[in-house]
Design a protein around this motif. Sequence first.
Motif, short mmCIF file in Angstrom:
data_model
loop_
_atom_site.label_atom_id
_atom_site.label_comp_id
_atom_site.label_asym_id
_atom_site.label_seq_id
_atom_site.Cartn_x
_atom_site.Cartn_y
_atom_site.Cartn_z
N LEU A 23 0.84 -1.19 0.00
CA LEU A 23 0.00 0.00 0.00
C LEU A 23 0.88 1.25 0.00
N PRO A 24 0.44 2.32 -0.64
CA PRO A 24 1.22 3.56 -0.58
C PRO A 24 1.20 4.10 0.83
N PRO A 25 2.34 4.55 1.34
CA PRO A 25 2.38 5.06 2.71
C PRO A 25 1.63 6.38 2.85
N ARG A 26 0.81 6.47 3.86
CA ARG A 26 0.17 7.74 4.19
C ARG A 26 1.14 8.65 4.93
N ILE A 27 2.02 8.04 5.74
CA ILE A 27 3.08 8.78 6.42
C ILE A 27 4.41 8.12 6.08
N ARG A 28 5.35 8.91 5.64
CA ARG A 28 6.71 8.43 5.40
C ARG A 28 7.67 9.42 6.04
N VAL A 29 8.59 8.92 6.86
CA VAL A 29 9.66 9.74 7.43
C VAL A 29 10.97 9.12 6.98
N ALA A 30 11.78 9.88 6.24
CA ALA A 30 13.05 9.37 5.71
C ALA A 30 14.19 10.21 6.27
N LEU A 31 15.19 9.54 6.84
CA LEU A 31 16.35 10.19 7.45
C LEU A 31 17.61 9.85 6.66
N GLY A 32 18.41 10.87 6.34
CA GLY A 32 19.74 10.69 5.77
C GLY A 32 20.68 11.69 6.41
N TRP A 33 22.00 11.46 6.26
CA TRP A 33 22.96 12.38 6.87
C TRP A 33 24.24 12.41 6.05
N ASN A 34 25.09 13.40 6.33
CA ASN A 34 26.20 13.71 5.43
C ASN A 34 27.56 13.24 5.94
N ASP A 35 27.57 12.21 6.78
CA ASP A 35 28.83 11.64 7.25
C ASP A 35 28.73 10.12 7.20
N PRO A 36 29.42 9.45 6.25
CA PRO A 36 29.27 8.01 6.12
C PRO A 36 29.84 7.21 7.28
N ASN B 41 0.85 11.08 2.26
CA ASN B 41 0.13 10.62 1.07
C ASN B 41 1.05 10.52 -0.15
N GLU B 42 2.17 9.83 0.03
CA GLU B 42 3.17 9.71 -1.03
C GLU B 42 2.56 9.07 -2.28
N ASN B 43 3.00 9.55 -3.44
CA ASN B 43 2.57 9.03 -4.75
C ASN B 43 1.08 9.24 -5.00
N SER B 44 0.54 10.32 -4.49
CA SER B 44 -0.87 10.63 -4.74
C SER B 44 -1.00 12.12 -5.06
N VAL B 45 -2.19 12.51 -5.53
CA VAL B 45 -2.41 13.93 -5.85
C VAL B 45 -2.47 14.77 -4.58
N ASP B 46 -2.61 14.12 -3.43
CA ASP B 46 -2.67 14.84 -2.16
C ASP B 46 -1.33 14.87 -1.44
N GLU B 47 -0.26 14.51 -2.12
CA GLU B 47 1.04 14.45 -1.47
C GLU B 47 1.47 15.83 -0.95
N LYS B 48 1.98 15.82 0.28
CA LYS B 48 2.57 17.00 0.89
C LYS B 48 3.86 16.58 1.57
N ARG B 49 4.85 17.49 1.59
CA ARG B 49 6.13 17.14 2.18
C ARG B 49 6.77 18.33 2.87
N GLU B 50 7.58 18.01 3.86
CA GLU B 50 8.41 18.99 4.55
C GLU B 50 9.81 18.40 4.69
N THR B 51 10.81 19.27 4.61
CA THR B 51 12.20 18.84 4.78
C THR B 51 12.85 19.66 5.88
N PHE B 52 13.58 18.96 6.76
CA PHE B 52 14.22 19.60 7.90
C PHE B 52 15.72 19.29 7.87
N GLU B 53 16.54 20.33 8.06
CA GLU B 53 17.99 20.18 8.20
C GLU B 53 18.33 20.32 9.67
#
Length: 268
Positions: free
Chosen positions: A138-151, A239-251
């Motif tokens: 199913l397409p996720p209604r909530i997705r939280v993805a974390l990445g960082w800049n030090d391997p 609502n990823e991959n839908s017409v209602d998709e909204k996103r925020e990005t935090f540094e």
Amino acid sequence: MRLKEFALGLPLLLAFCWQGSVCADPSAELDGPAGGWRYSGLLDDLDSPRVAYPTPPIDRGGVRGRSLIEGRLKQLAGIDRAQRLVVNGNPLPLYTDAEGRFVRPYAFGSGSNSVEVASADGQSLKRVQFYEANPGRLPPRIRVALGWNDPKAELDLHIITPDGQHAFWAAPRLNNGGGLDPDGVDGPGPEMFTMAAPLHGTYLVYVNYWGNLNDQGYNFQAGSNQQDVITAQVNLVFNENSVDEKRETFEVPLRTIGDLVLVKSFTY
């Protein structure tokens, strides 16, 4: 070209000449996923051994729906700056081995998905689009993805759901349908939390600076981190991959091993 202009342009020219090879335009190969239409139930083989750089992804039993994004950067391998992997609009740092190869796990939902590899300065190197037709995903209604800049740093994503449950590396699967997978243990992420049928209420998103990898393994001593500041990037998608998709990005800047930062409190 005047001498001064040549001197100014030389570092950029050398940056794209790798290990003495002939200079060429930067490019990328993607061995997977392939573009087009796919049904992952026919393609995913859990018994097939896969090798990732530098270690295989660890499935802690949270969500067994991951795929591997794998390929190679050409004319960019060995450059210290991270390139960018953009998955469904979620930008993540991308590092490679000495030969320019990379493997990153990702849990795709059903519907239209995209994977793009870009250089550090934003140049698109390779992009594929595919449609995931597996009705079990199913397409996720909530997705939280974390990445960082030090391997060499290890960061952890922590999610508190409205019923008080806590998803993190030691408890990735919640009985309310939420799941943390993958748990990135081999570089700059991603770590992801998804829910296909979210509870209504308040969610809390935290990031923890867990440790640093060195020659002796992971180091957890506060103040012993190799970089003064590392930057975590958290993408919150509804609502990823839908017409209602909204996103925020935090540094989020992190300075000390052991830091635990509340990134976002939101109500669904």
